[in-house]
Design a protein around this motif. Structure first.
Motif, short mmCIF file in Angstrom:
data_model
loop_
_atom_site.label_atom_id
_atom_site.label_comp_id
_atom_site.label_asym_id
_atom_site.label_seq_id
_atom_site.Cartn_x
_atom_site.Cartn_y
_atom_site.Cartn_z
N GLU A 214 0.82 -1.22 0.00
CA GLU A 214 0.00 0.00 0.00
C GLU A 214 0.85 1.26 0.00
N PHE A 215 1.96 1.24 0.74
CA PHE A 215 2.85 2.40 0.85
C PHE A 215 4.23 2.01 0.33
N LEU A 216 4.93 2.97 -0.28
CA LEU A 216 6.20 2.67 -0.94
C LEU A 216 7.30 3.60 -0.43
N ILE A 217 8.48 3.01 -0.14
CA ILE A 217 9.65 3.80 0.28
C ILE A 217 10.84 3.40 -0.59
N ASN A 218 11.38 4.38 -1.29
CA ASN A 218 12.57 4.14 -2.10
C ASN A 218 13.80 4.38 -1.22
N SER A 219 14.46 3.29 -0.83
CA SER A 219 15.57 3.39 0.12
C SER A 219 16.78 4.11 -0.44
N SER A 220 16.86 4.28 -1.76
CA SER A 220 18.01 4.96 -2.36
C SER A 220 17.87 6.48 -2.32
N LYS A 221 16.68 6.98 -2.05
CA LYS A 221 16.51 8.44 -2.03
C LYS A 221 15.56 8.94 -0.95
N GLU A 222 15.05 8.07 -0.09
CA GLU A 222 14.16 8.50 0.98
C GLU A 222 14.68 7.98 2.32
N ASP A 223 14.38 8.70 3.39
CA ASP A 223 14.73 8.27 4.74
C ASP A 223 13.64 7.30 5.22
N ILE A 224 14.02 6.07 5.45
CA ILE A 224 13.04 5.04 5.77
C ILE A 224 12.28 5.38 7.06
N LEU A 225 13.01 5.72 8.10
CA LEU A 225 12.35 6.00 9.38
C LEU A 225 11.42 7.20 9.29
N GLU A 226 11.88 8.24 8.62
CA GLU A 226 11.05 9.45 8.47
C GLU A 226 9.74 9.13 7.76
N ARG A 227 9.84 8.33 6.69
CA ARG A 227 8.64 7.97 5.94
C ARG A 227 7.71 7.07 6.77
N VAL A 228 8.27 6.16 7.53
CA VAL A 228 7.45 5.30 8.39
C VAL A 228 6.67 6.14 9.40
N GLN A 229 7.35 7.11 9.99
CA GLN A 229 6.69 7.98 10.97
C GLN A 229 5.57 8.78 10.31
N GLN A 230 5.78 9.24 9.09
CA GLN A 230 4.73 9.97 8.38
C GLN A 230 3.52 9.08 8.10
N ILE A 231 3.80 7.88 7.62
CA ILE A 231 2.73 6.96 7.23
C ILE A 231 1.90 6.52 8.45
N THR A 232 2.57 6.30 9.57
CA THR A 232 1.88 5.76 10.76
C THR A 232 1.51 6.85 11.77
N ASN A 233 1.63 8.10 11.36
CA ASN A 233 1.33 9.23 12.26
C ASN A 233 2.15 9.16 13.55
N GLY A 234 3.40 8.77 13.41
CA GLY A 234 4.33 8.77 14.53
C GLY A 234 4.25 7.57 15.44
N GLU A 235 3.35 6.63 15.16
CA GLU A 235 3.18 5.49 16.05
C GLU A 235 4.20 4.39 15.81
N GLY A 236 4.61 4.20 14.59
CA GLY A 236 5.48 3.09 14.23
C GLY A 236 4.67 1.90 13.74
N VAL A 237 5.36 0.86 13.32
CA VAL A 237 4.69 -0.31 12.73
C VAL A 237 4.54 -1.43 13.75
N SER A 238 3.56 -2.27 13.51
CA SER A 238 3.32 -3.41 14.41
C SER A 238 4.37 -4.50 14.24
N VAL A 239 4.84 -4.67 13.01
CA VAL A 239 5.80 -5.74 12.73
C VAL A 239 6.71 -5.31 11.58
N VAL A 240 7.96 -5.73 11.67
CA VAL A 240 8.94 -5.50 10.61
C VAL A 240 9.50 -6.83 10.15
N TYR A 241 9.55 -7.04 8.84
CA TYR A 241 10.19 -8.21 8.25
C TYR A 241 11.47 -7.72 7.57
N ASP A 242 12.60 -7.99 8.20
CA ASP A 242 13.89 -7.42 7.78
C ASP A 242 14.82 -8.52 7.29
N SER A 243 15.01 -8.56 5.97
CA SER A 243 15.92 -9.54 5.38
C SER A 243 17.26 -8.92 5.01
#
Length: 352
Positions: A214-243
Motif C-alpha cells: 500500500e505504501f512505498l519507500i525508495n531506500s536509495s533516495k528516501e529516509d526510511i524511518l522518516e517515511r514510516v513515521q509519516q505513514i503511521t502518524n508517529g506510532e510506528g509499525v506493528s511488525v517489521v520483516y527485515d531480510s
C-alpha cells in the motif's frame, strides 16, 4: 487376499525402482564448493550421485530455485560441511525409492525443500519437506513450484507464527520486490495488513505495489524511518520483516512501535551485530530470528503448511513471477545478478 494384493503391489513398485536405478548414472553434474570465498570458489563439475537409504527417494531435478542464502554459506556466514552442493529447493521426478518409503512411487512428480538441489539428482527424505504433485503437472508448473517453495512457505509461516496479523496493522517489509518479498506482499495483504514496502528502485516498488503493498519507500533516495513515521502518524509499525540485516537493523528497531515485533530473517548486507537485549526494553519489543524449518518440524505442521502452499500456488492466490530462467551451467551469472540486487521475483535454473 488384500494382504497378498498389497504385497504384490509393493513388490512391483520395488521392481520398478530397481529397474530405474539400473539406468541412474554413478556421477552427475552439480554445483559445489570445497572452500569458502567469492563466486570463484564454486565449481560446476562431475559429482557422485547420492545413494538413498530406506526412507529416501532420489529425485531427478527439472528446475531449482536460486536463493540468496547460498551466498551466506559460500562466504562462511553459515556453517557447512564440505564438499557442499548448492541449492535449497527444486522440483522434478522420483527415479528411485527406498525400501520403507510409503506414498511415493517411481515417476511421481514432486517439489521439495532440501539441500543439494543444484544437481541433476538429489536425495530427499520421504518424511521431509516434499510435496507430491499430480501426474498431470506440466513442466511450466514444475518451474512455478521450484520458484515458490521457500518464498511462499516463508511468507505463510512467518505471517502466522512470528506475529499474528490483525486487520489494519502496519507491516514494514524490506526487499519487497524479491521472491520472498512478493510472497509477503500478497499474504500480508490477504491477512489485512497495510504493507509498507521498501526497495531500492521505483520499478521494484511498482512491482511490490502490484502484488499488494500500500505504501512505498525508495531506500536509495528516501529516509526510511522518516517515511514510516509519516505513514503511521508517529506510532510506528506493528511488525517489521527485515531480510537486509546489518545496514537496516537500527532503523528497524526505531521504526517498530511499542510492543511491536521485529522479524530479522536475512543478512543481505551482512550479519547483524550482537544485540544488547536492554535495547528492546524501552518499547517492550519482541525480536525473532526464525527459519522456516522451525515451524515445519512436526508432520502435522508440514501437512498444514504444505496444503496451504499447494492451495495458494494452484489457485493463484500467491504467485511468484519468474524473472529469468538460466541453464544449469549459468548459475554464476544468476548468482551475480541476484547478489547485485539486479533481480525481481525469482530466478530459476533449468537442470539438464
Amino acid at each position: 487376499m488384500l494382504r497378498f494384493a498389497q504385497s504384490s503391489s509393493r513388490t512391483f513398485l520395488r521392481t520398478m525402482s530397481a529397474q530405474a536405478s539400473s539406468t541412474i548414472p554413478k556421477t552427475q553434474k552439480a554445483w559445489f564448493l570445497n572452500e569458502t570465498g567469492d563466486l570463484d570458489v564454486v565449481k560446476y563439475d562431475d559429482f557422485p550421485v547420492p545413494k538413498i537409504g530406506d526412507k529416501d527417494v532420489l529425485v531427478k531435478n527439472k528446475y531449482a530455485g536460486v536463493n540468496f542464502i547460498e551466498a551466506y554459506y559460500r562466504k562462511g556466514i553459515y556453517p557447512l560441511q564440505k564438499p557442499y552442493v548448492l541449492g535449497q529447493e527444486a522440483s522434478g521426478t522420483v527415479v528411485a525409492i527406498g525400501e520403507d518409503v510409503q506414498g511415493l512411487e517411481v515417476n511421481d512428480k514432486v517439489a521439495y525443500v532440501a539441500g543439494a538441489s543444484m544437481a541433476q539428482y538429489t536425495k530427499v527424505g520421504s518424511d521431509k519437506l516434499l510435496v507430491k504433485l499430480p501426474a498431470s503437472t506440466s513442466d511450466d508448473q514444475l518451474k512455478i513450484y521450484a520458484a515458490s517453495m521457500i518464498s511462499v512457505l516463508t511468507a505463510l509461516t512467518f505471517t502466522k507464527e512470528c506475529y499474528s496479523i490483525q486487520k489494519g496493522d502496519f507491516a514494514l517489509l524490506y526487499a519487497a520486490a524479491g521472491s520472498a518479498g512478493l510472497a509477503f506482499d500478497q499474504t500480508l495483504k490477504k491477512a489485512g495488513a497495510r504493507v509498507i514496502a521498501v526497495a531500492s528502485t521505483d520499478a521494484k516498488l511498482k512491482l511490490a505495489q502490484e502484488y499488494g503493498a500500500e505504501f512505498l519507500i525508495n531506500s536509495s533516495k528516501e529516509d526510511i524511518l522518516e517515511r514510516v513515521q509519516q505513514i503511521t502518524n508517529g506510532e510506528g509499525v506493528s511488525v517489521v520483516y527485515d531480510s537486509v540485516g546489518k545496514d537496516t537493523f537500527e532503523t528497524t528497531l526505531d521504526a517498530v512501535k511499542r510492543k511491536g515485533t521485529v522479524v530479522s530473517y536475512g543478512n543481505a548486507s551482512g550479519p547483524v551485530e550482537p544485540v544488547v537485549l536492554a535495547k528492546l526494553s524501552p518499547k517492550n519489543v519482541k525480536l525473532l530470528r526464525p527459519r522456516i524449518f522451525g515451524y515445519l518440524g512436526s508432520q502435522e505442521e508440514w501437512e498444514y503448511y504444505s496444503n496451504e502452499l499447494v492451495t495458494a500456488v494452484n489457485s493463484g492466490e500467491v504467485t511468484i513471477p519468474i524473472s529469468k530462467t538460466y541453464s544449469m551451467s549459468e548459475y554464476k551469472q544468476a548468482a551475480t545478478e541476484l547478489e547485485a540486487r539486479k533481480t525481481t521475483g525469482k530466478t530459476v535454473l533449468e537442470i539438464s
